[in-house]
Motif scaffolding. Structure first.
Motif, PDB file in Angstrom:
ATOM      1  N   GLY A  11       0.286  12.980  -7.696  1.00 31.18           N
ATOM      2  CA  GLY A  11      -0.098  11.593  -8.084  1.00 31.18           C
ATOM      3  C   GLY A  11      -1.218  10.765  -7.362  1.00 31.18           C
ATOM      4  N   ASP A  12      -1.917  10.348  -7.992  1.00 26.39           N
ATOM      5  CA  ASP A  12      -2.866   9.408  -7.625  1.00 26.39           C
ATOM      6  C   ASP A  12      -2.493   7.844  -7.056  1.00 26.39           C
ATOM      7  OD1 ASP A  12      -2.731   7.860  -9.732  1.00 26.39           O
ATOM      8  OD2 ASP A  12      -4.909   8.864 -10.518  1.00 26.39           O
ATOM      9  N   HIS A  13      -3.559   7.097  -6.625  1.00 27.24           N
ATOM     10  CA  HIS A  13      -3.149   5.902  -6.395  1.00 27.24           C
ATOM     11  C   HIS A  13      -2.160   5.073  -7.409  1.00 27.24           C
ATOM     12  CE1 HIS A  13      -3.436   2.033  -3.908  1.00 27.24           C
ATOM     13  NE2 HIS A  13      -3.961   1.508  -4.892  1.00 27.24           N
ATOM     14  N   ARG A  14      -2.439   5.405  -8.601  1.00 25.27           N
ATOM     15  CA  ARG A  14      -1.520   4.854  -9.817  1.00 25.27           C
ATOM     16  C   ARG A  14      -0.278   5.764 -10.079  1.00 25.27           C
ATOM     17  NH1 ARG A  14      -4.517   0.890 -13.911  1.00 25.27           N
ATOM     18  NH2 ARG A  14      -5.268  -0.555 -12.515  1.00 25.27           N
ATOM     19  N   LEU A  15       0.051   6.696  -9.186  1.00 23.74           N
ATOM     20  CA  LEU A  15       1.100   7.636  -9.715  1.00 23.74           C
ATOM     21  C   LEU A  15       0.582   8.238 -10.854  1.00 23.74           C
ATOM     22  CD1 LEU A  15       3.381   8.149  -7.468  1.00 23.74           C
ATOM     23  CD2 LEU A  15       2.064   5.774  -7.370  1.00 23.74           C
ATOM     24  N   GLN A  16      -0.531   8.443 -11.443  1.00 23.74           N
ATOM     25  CA  GLN A  16      -0.975   9.292 -12.418  1.00 23.74           C
ATOM     26  C   GLN A  16      -1.474  10.549 -12.167  1.00 23.74           C
ATOM     27  OE1 GLN A  16      -3.884   6.330 -13.892  1.00 23.74           O
ATOM     28  NE2 GLN A  16      -2.349   5.350 -15.214  1.00 23.74           N
ATOM     29  N   THR A  17      -1.315  11.626 -13.092  1.00 20.20           N
ATOM     30  CA  THR A  17      -1.939  12.891 -12.719  1.00 20.20           C
ATOM     31  C   THR A  17      -3.395  12.860 -12.679  1.00 20.20           C
ATOM     32  OG1 THR A  17      -1.562  13.401 -15.131  1.00 20.20           O
ATOM     33  CG2 THR A  17      -0.005  13.969 -13.811  1.00 20.20           C
ATOM     34  N   GLU A  18      -3.795  13.503 -11.789  1.00 18.40           N
ATOM     35  CA  GLU A  18      -5.473  13.581 -11.838  1.00 18.40           C
ATOM     36  C   GLU A  18      -6.305  13.745 -13.067  1.00 18.40           C
ATOM     37  OE1 GLU A  18      -9.089  15.833  -9.143  1.00 18.40           O
ATOM     38  OE2 GLU A  18      -6.967  16.679  -9.019  1.00 18.40           O
ATOM     39  N   GLY A  19      -7.139  12.695 -13.366  1.00 20.18           N
ATOM     40  CA  GLY A  19      -7.868  12.904 -14.728  1.00 20.18           C
ATOM     41  C   GLY A  19      -7.142  12.544 -15.753  1.00 20.18           C
ATOM     42  N   SER A  20      -5.990  11.586 -15.821  1.00 19.88           N
ATOM     43  CA  SER A  20      -5.201  11.679 -16.677  1.00 19.88           C
ATOM     44  C   SER A  20      -4.750   9.896 -16.566  1.00 19.88           C
ATOM     45  CB  SER A  20      -4.120  12.540 -16.927  1.00 19.88           C
ATOM     46  OG  SER A  20      -3.238  12.010 -17.989  1.00 19.88           O
ATOM     47  N   ALA A  21      -4.264   9.391 -17.601  1.00 16.21           N
ATOM     48  CA  ALA A  21      -3.413   8.114 -17.645  1.00 16.21           C
ATOM     49  C   ALA A  21      -1.950   8.332 -17.634  1.00 16.21           C
ATOM     50  CB  ALA A  21      -4.159   7.350 -18.776  1.00 16.21           C
ATOM     51  N   ALA A  22      -1.474   9.516 -17.493  1.00 11.38           N
ATOM     52  CA  ALA A  22      -0.276   9.952 -17.814  1.00 11.38           C
ATOM     53  C   ALA A  22       0.419   9.776 -16.318  1.00 11.38           C
ATOM     54  CB  ALA A  22       0.003  11.308 -18.321  1.00 11.38           C
ATOM     55  N   LEU A  23       1.516   9.012 -16.304  1.00 11.91           N
ATOM     56  CA  LEU A  23       2.292   8.976 -15.122  1.00 11.91           C
ATOM     57  C   LEU A  23       2.909  10.415 -14.495  1.00 11.91           C
ATOM     58  CD1 LEU A  23       4.096   5.644 -15.732  1.00 11.91           C
ATOM     59  CD2 LEU A  23       2.099   6.028 -14.048  1.00 11.91           C
ATOM     60  N   VAL A  24       2.945  10.665 -13.213  1.00  9.29           N
ATOM     61  CA  VAL A  24       3.492  11.929 -12.872  1.00  9.29           C
ATOM     62  C   VAL A  24       5.028  11.943 -13.325  1.00  9.29           C
ATOM     63  CG1 VAL A  24       4.240  13.065 -10.703  1.00  9.29           C
ATOM     64  CG2 VAL A  24       1.997  11.789 -10.757  1.00  9.29           C
ATOM     65  N   PRO A  25       5.361  13.257 -13.783  1.00  9.32           N
ATOM     66  CA  PRO A  25       6.641  13.633 -14.462  1.00  9.32           C
ATOM     67  C   PRO A  25       7.617  13.198 -13.439  1.00  9.32           C
ATOM     68  CG  PRO A  25       5.106  15.436 -14.865  1.00  9.32           C
ATOM     69  CD  PRO A  25       4.357  14.473 -14.054  1.00  9.32           C
ATOM     70  N   GLY A  26       8.760  12.364 -13.865  1.00 10.66           N
ATOM     71  CA  GLY A  26       9.743  12.000 -12.901  1.00 10.66           C
ATOM     72  C   GLY A  26       9.664  10.738 -12.145  1.00 10.66           C
ATOM     73  N   TYR A  27       8.506  10.114 -12.282  1.00 10.21           N
ATOM     74  CA  TYR A  27       8.357   8.999 -11.458  1.00 10.21           C
ATOM     75  C   TYR A  27       9.057   7.683 -11.917  1.00 10.21           C
ATOM     76  CZ  TYR A  27       5.896   4.510 -10.281  1.00 10.21           C
ATOM     77  OH  TYR A  27       5.501   3.288 -10.335  1.00 10.21           O
ATOM     78  N   LEU A  28       8.934   7.642 -13.332  1.00  6.82           N
ATOM     79  CA  LEU A  28       9.821   6.243 -13.885  1.00  6.82           C
ATOM     80  C   LEU A  28      11.190   6.343 -13.814  1.00  6.82           C
ATOM     81  CD1 LEU A  28       7.805   5.567 -17.101  1.00  6.82           C
ATOM     82  CD2 LEU A  28       7.623   4.175 -14.976  1.00  6.82           C
ATOM     83  N   GLY A  51       1.888   8.497  -4.161  1.00  9.85           N
ATOM     84  CA  GLY A  51       1.279   9.738  -4.759  1.00  9.85           C
ATOM     85  C   GLY A  51       0.480  10.680  -3.807  1.00  9.85           C
ATOM     86  N   GLY A  52       1.083  11.769  -3.850  1.00 14.51           N
ATOM     87  CA  GLY A  52       0.388  12.713  -2.863  1.00 14.51           C
ATOM     88  C   GLY A  52      -0.856  13.124  -2.713  1.00 14.51           C
ATOM     89  N   ALA A  53      -1.556  12.749  -4.049  1.00 17.60           N
ATOM     90  CA  ALA A  53      -2.952  13.036  -4.028  1.00 17.60           C
ATOM     91  C   ALA A  53      -3.772  11.584  -3.885  1.00 17.60           C
ATOM     92  CB  ALA A  53      -3.397  13.912  -5.169  1.00 17.60           C
TER      93      ALA A  53
END
Length: 313
Positions: A277-294, A239-241
């Motif tokens: 993406g954060d450490h879990r490839l989630q968007t900041e402040g959300s449990a949603a995965l970064v679009p396109g990751y899966l 994740g870039g963030a």
């Protein structure tokens, strides 16, 4: 989805096996290896959408409770990296033994610390089609923890604040104490003498005697030897963030290993950095995965289990 158990020596590991019902067997298989601490088969809730997506993409998916967690026996705090890697190999062997799974198309997906585990397990084998690491540091645990603590302290106090430098100095003293194999009471005395700065709780809050022994044992783990011995393609996701792992430094280490003359030609490296993406490839402040990751994960895996690709990247 079914509950399963399998053994690594005297340790019995419990997990969940999901086999796609609409795919024509045999199918490819993925073992998910969780991150640091007492991680269960779902790695909290993080693995659940990954499991579902991979099953829908036609893969059998096995995840398991780390030793000493959930329904698994043993104690992860008493384990070495080799022990945890042997657990992952046992999981892979169990998955490959399932009649629905194509043996040569099953590999390991390790998140964070689980990436180190997956690399250690993969480096010793020549029969894996691929390995995926997810937010896996290319630096040692000691360096990674310092990076994460530093970012936490900057949020608390602001960049350049004296408390940031003071707490990081104490962290360095604890790391050196670990290298000297100091006992827990000696390490705790260092913390007490420094006034137990509140920001250190991010790293030290849950440390007791058993966890201190585990931290000492793994703090200088170097993933480079395992990277050099890889015999299969490697997908490294970041994740870039990510404020927990030094992403740029980790990519440099992974790339240097891939360019080394000791690395086999088949052990290609694919790096994906997902901005935001954060450490879990989630968007900041959300449990949603970064679009396109899966989709990136399943496309890459599919390309490496299809016979026509020949396992190249």
């Amino acid at each position: 989805m079914q509950d399963v158990t399998f053994a690594n020596g005297e340790v019995e590991l419990a997990g969940s096996l999901r086999v796609p019902v609409e795919a024509d067997p045999p199918v490819g298989g993925v073992v998910l290896v969780g991150g640091s601490g007492p991680t269960d088969r779902d790695n909290g809730t993080y693995f659940q959408p990954i499991q579902q997506h991979l099953a829908e993409a036609g893969f059998a998916v096995l995840s398991y409770d780390k030793r000493g967690v959930g329904r698994s026996s043993g104690d992860w705090r008493a384990a070495t990296m080799d022990d945890l890697a042997a657990d992952a190999v046992a999981a892979l062997s169990f998955l490959r033994a399932q009649p629905e799974v194509r043996r040569q198309a099953a590999g390991l997906f390790g998140h964070s610390e689980g990436g180190w585990v997956a690399l250690r397990a993969s480096s010793a084998r020549g029969d894996l089609p691929w390995v995926v690491t997810n937010s896996c540091p290319g630096v040692s645990p000691a360096e990674q923890e310092r990076y994460a603590l530093g970012n936490h302290l900057k949020v608390l106090h602001g960049d350049g604040h004296p408390e940031v430098r003071r707490t990081l100095t104490l962290y360095d003293q604890l790391a050196e104490a670990g290298r000297r194999n100091a006992d827990f009471s000696t390490a705790q005395q260092l913390v007490d003498n420094a006034g137990a700065p509140p920001g250190l709780a991010y790293y030290w809050g849950d440390v007791d005697e058993r966890l201190w022994s585990f931290l000492k044992r793994k703090q200088d783990h170097d993933p480079t030897p395992d990277l050099l011995q890889l015999r299969c393609p490697h997908l490294a996701l970041f994740g870039g963030a990510d404020s927990t792992v030094p992403v740029a430094d980790s990519i440099r280490v992974f790339a240097a290993a891939a360019c080394h003359s000791a690395r086999l030609h088949r052990a290609t490296l694919t790096v994906e950095v997902l901005p935001g993406g954060d450490h879990r490839l989630q968007t900041e402040g959300s449990a949603a995965l970064v679009p396109g990751y899966l989709a990136k994960v399943s496309r890459w895996l599919t390309s490496h289990v299809t016979p026509s690709t020949g396992g190249s990247s």
